[in-house]
Design a protein around this motif. Structure first.
Motif, PDB file in Angstrom:
ATOM      1  N   TYR A   1       0.868  -1.168   0.000  1.00  0.00           N
ATOM      2  CA  TYR A   1       0.000   0.000   0.000  1.00  0.00           C
ATOM      3  C   TYR A   1       0.910   1.225   0.000  1.00  0.00           C
ATOM      4  O   TYR A   1       1.837   1.308   0.808  1.00  0.00           O
ATOM      5  CB  TYR A   1      -0.900   0.013   1.243  1.00  0.00           C
ATOM      6  CG  TYR A   1      -1.918   1.112   1.222  1.00  0.00           C
ATOM      7  CD1 TYR A   1      -3.172   0.885   0.675  1.00  0.00           C
ATOM      8  CD2 TYR A   1      -1.640   2.374   1.729  1.00  0.00           C
ATOM      9  CE1 TYR A   1      -4.118   1.903   0.636  1.00  0.00           C
ATOM     10  CE2 TYR A   1      -2.574   3.384   1.689  1.00  0.00           C
ATOM     11  CZ  TYR A   1      -3.813   3.146   1.142  1.00  0.00           C
ATOM     12  OH  TYR A   1      -4.754   4.143   1.099  1.00  0.00           O
ATOM     13  N   SER A   2       0.664   2.176  -0.895  1.00  0.00           N
ATOM     14  CA  SER A   2       1.537   3.340  -0.973  1.00  0.00           C
ATOM     15  C   SER A   2       0.780   4.624  -0.671  1.00  0.00           C
ATOM     16  O   SER A   2      -0.414   4.750  -0.934  1.00  0.00           O
ATOM     17  CB  SER A   2       2.185   3.428  -2.356  1.00  0.00           C
ATOM     18  OG  SER A   2       1.208   3.627  -3.344  1.00  0.00           O
TER      19      SER A   2
ATOM     20  N   HIS B   1       5.187   7.196   1.942  1.00  0.00           N
ATOM     21  CA  HIS B   1       5.667   5.873   2.351  1.00  0.00           C
ATOM     22  C   HIS B   1       5.072   4.732   1.521  1.00  0.00           C
ATOM     23  O   HIS B   1       4.056   4.901   0.862  1.00  0.00           O
ATOM     24  CB  HIS B   1       5.332   5.626   3.832  1.00  0.00           C
ATOM     25  CG  HIS B   1       5.952   6.622   4.741  1.00  0.00           C
ATOM     26  ND1 HIS B   1       5.254   7.686   5.251  1.00  0.00           N
ATOM     27  CD2 HIS B   1       7.224   6.737   5.212  1.00  0.00           C
ATOM     28  CE1 HIS B   1       6.063   8.409   6.013  1.00  0.00           C
ATOM     29  NE2 HIS B   1       7.256   7.865   5.996  1.00  0.00           N
TER      30      HIS B   1
ATOM     31  N   TYR C   1       3.885   0.750   2.405  1.00  0.00           N
ATOM     32  CA  TYR C   1       3.601  -0.192   3.489  1.00  0.00           C
ATOM     33  C   TYR C   1       3.486  -1.593   2.895  1.00  0.00           C
ATOM     34  O   TYR C   1       2.865  -1.782   1.848  1.00  0.00           O
ATOM     35  CB  TYR C   1       2.284   0.165   4.186  1.00  0.00           C
ATOM     36  CG  TYR C   1       2.332   1.488   4.907  1.00  0.00           C
ATOM     37  CD1 TYR C   1       2.589   1.548   6.272  1.00  0.00           C
ATOM     38  CD2 TYR C   1       2.130   2.686   4.224  1.00  0.00           C
ATOM     39  CE1 TYR C   1       2.637   2.763   6.938  1.00  0.00           C
ATOM     40  CE2 TYR C   1       2.181   3.903   4.883  1.00  0.00           C
ATOM     41  CZ  TYR C   1       2.434   3.936   6.236  1.00  0.00           C
ATOM     42  OH  TYR C   1       2.479   5.133   6.889  1.00  0.00           O
TER      43      TYR C   1
ATOM     44  N   ILE D   1       3.159  -5.195   9.576  1.00  0.00           N
ATOM     45  CA  ILE D   1       3.032  -4.137   8.583  1.00  0.00           C
ATOM     46  C   ILE D   1       4.338  -3.356   8.650  1.00  0.00           C
ATOM     47  O   ILE D   1       4.691  -2.800   9.699  1.00  0.00           O
ATOM     48  CB  ILE D   1       1.821  -3.238   8.867  1.00  0.00           C
ATOM     49  CG1 ILE D   1       0.537  -4.063   8.823  1.00  0.00           C
ATOM     50  CG2 ILE D   1       1.770  -2.092   7.856  1.00  0.00           C
ATOM     51  CD1 ILE D   1      -0.690  -3.343   9.325  1.00  0.00           C
TER      52      ILE D   1
ATOM     53  N   LYS E   1       6.810  -0.338   7.260  1.00  0.00           N
ATOM     54  CA  LYS E   1       6.715   1.001   6.672  1.00  0.00           C
ATOM     55  C   LYS E   1       8.080   1.397   6.113  1.00  0.00           C
ATOM     56  O   LYS E   1       9.073   1.410   6.846  1.00  0.00           O
ATOM     57  CB  LYS E   1       6.272   1.986   7.751  1.00  0.00           C
ATOM     58  CG  LYS E   1       6.144   3.417   7.301  1.00  0.00           C
ATOM     59  CD  LYS E   1       5.705   4.249   8.504  1.00  0.00           C
ATOM     60  CE  LYS E   1       5.610   5.715   8.184  1.00  0.00           C
ATOM     61  NZ  LYS E   1       5.190   6.475   9.381  1.00  0.00           N
TER      62      LYS E   1
ATOM     63  N   GLY F   1       7.961  -0.701  11.994  1.00  0.00           N
ATOM     64  CA  GLY F   1       7.167  -1.892  11.757  1.00  0.00           C
ATOM     65  C   GLY F   1       6.115  -2.038  12.841  1.00  0.00           C
ATOM     66  O   GLY F   1       6.296  -1.563  13.959  1.00  0.00           O
TER      67      GLY F   1
ATOM     68  N   ILE G   1      -3.994   2.742   4.619  1.00  0.00           N
ATOM     69  CA  ILE G   1      -3.318   3.593   5.588  1.00  0.00           C
ATOM     70  C   ILE G   1      -3.842   5.019   5.492  1.00  0.00           C
ATOM     71  O   ILE G   1      -3.942   5.585   4.404  1.00  0.00           O
ATOM     72  CB  ILE G   1      -1.790   3.602   5.341  1.00  0.00           C
ATOM     73  CG1 ILE G   1      -1.236   2.189   5.196  1.00  0.00           C
ATOM     74  CG2 ILE G   1      -1.068   4.397   6.420  1.00  0.00           C
ATOM     75  CD1 ILE G   1      -1.381   1.300   6.388  1.00  0.00           C
TER      76      ILE G   1
ATOM     77  N   GLU H   1      -2.464   8.282   6.846  1.00  0.00           N
ATOM     78  CA  GLU H   1      -1.337   8.912   7.540  1.00  0.00           C
ATOM     79  C   GLU H   1      -1.748  10.212   8.232  1.00  0.00           C
ATOM     80  O   GLU H   1      -1.125  10.611   9.210  1.00  0.00           O
ATOM     81  CB  GLU H   1      -0.181   9.160   6.572  1.00  0.00           C
ATOM     82  CG  GLU H   1       0.498   7.886   6.145  1.00  0.00           C
ATOM     83  CD  GLU H   1       1.747   8.104   5.320  1.00  0.00           C
ATOM     84  OE1 GLU H   1       2.684   7.300   5.489  1.00  0.00           O
ATOM     85  OE2 GLU H   1       1.796   9.046   4.506  1.00  0.00           O
TER      86      GLU H   1
ATOM     87  N   ILE I   1      -4.331   2.631  10.713  1.00  0.00           N
ATOM     88  CA  ILE I   1      -4.350   1.576   9.694  1.00  0.00           C
ATOM     89  C   ILE I   1      -5.731   0.946   9.716  1.00  0.00           C
ATOM     90  O   ILE I   1      -6.228   0.559  10.780  1.00  0.00           O
ATOM     91  CB  ILE I   1      -3.295   0.489  10.013  1.00  0.00           C
ATOM     92  CG1 ILE I   1      -1.895   1.098  10.048  1.00  0.00           C
ATOM     93  CG2 ILE I   1      -3.377  -0.659   9.021  1.00  0.00           C
ATOM     94  CD1 ILE I   1      -0.843   0.168  10.637  1.00  0.00           C
TER      95      ILE I   1
ATOM     96  N   MET J   1      -1.523   3.920  14.822  1.00  0.00           N
ATOM     97  CA  MET J   1      -0.072   3.738  14.608  1.00  0.00           C
ATOM     98  C   MET J   1       0.707   4.369  15.741  1.00  0.00           C
ATOM     99  O   MET J   1       0.319   5.291  16.366  1.00  0.00           O
ATOM    100  CB  MET J   1       0.350   4.346  13.282  1.00  0.00           C
ATOM    101  CG  MET J   1      -0.088   3.540  12.097  1.00  0.00           C
ATOM    102  SD  MET J   1       0.753   3.999  10.576  1.00  0.00           S
ATOM    103  CE  MET J   1      -0.190   5.389  10.031  1.00  0.00           C
TER     104      MET J   1
END
Length: 117
Positions: A40-41, A45, A47, A67, A69, A79, A91, A93, A98, A117
């Motif tokens: 997953y972007s 980042h 993930y 997961i 990162k 992580g 995600i 951010e 998450i 997170m």
């Protein structure tokens, strides 16, 4: 190129011919380890959802997944260890969380989870 959690796939590969066609296949065995499940972007980042479970251990309790990162240069930033097998992640951010869908076990339905997170 960097490798994270590298391991031998331990799969059986096969090649057969059927007339003019080449048929390639592989099959898992008890030693095959299920590793990365998805990426997953975000703008900042990448993930990676990682299981790291051998097939022989797949039906046992106490399953966890990770997961990881990464920044866009491939550097591991942090992580997260999750005490569920996850099927999918998204995600957020901005909210620092998450969202995940659990992997269905024992004919149960998947559940949508939210982790801070």
């Amino acid at each position: 190129m960097r490798e994270y959690f590298s391991m031998n796939a331990k799969m059986v590969s096969r090649h057969t011919k059927d007339g003019n066609q080449d048929i390639y296949s592989s099959s898992e065995n008890d030693e095959t380890t299920r590793t990365y499940r998805m990426l997953y972007s975000t703008k900042e980042h990448i993930y990676a959802l990682y299981w790291g479970i051998a097939n022989k251990d797949f039906g046992k309790t106490g399953k966890v997944c990770y997961i990881l990162k990464f920044d866009w240069n491939g550097n591991l930033k942090e992580g997260f260890k999750v005490n569920n097998l996850l099927k999918n992640i998204a995600i957020d951010e901005i909210s620092n969380c998450i969202y995940a869908v659990t992997y269905p076990e024992d004919e149960r339905e998947s559940i949508l989870m939210k982790y801070e997170m």
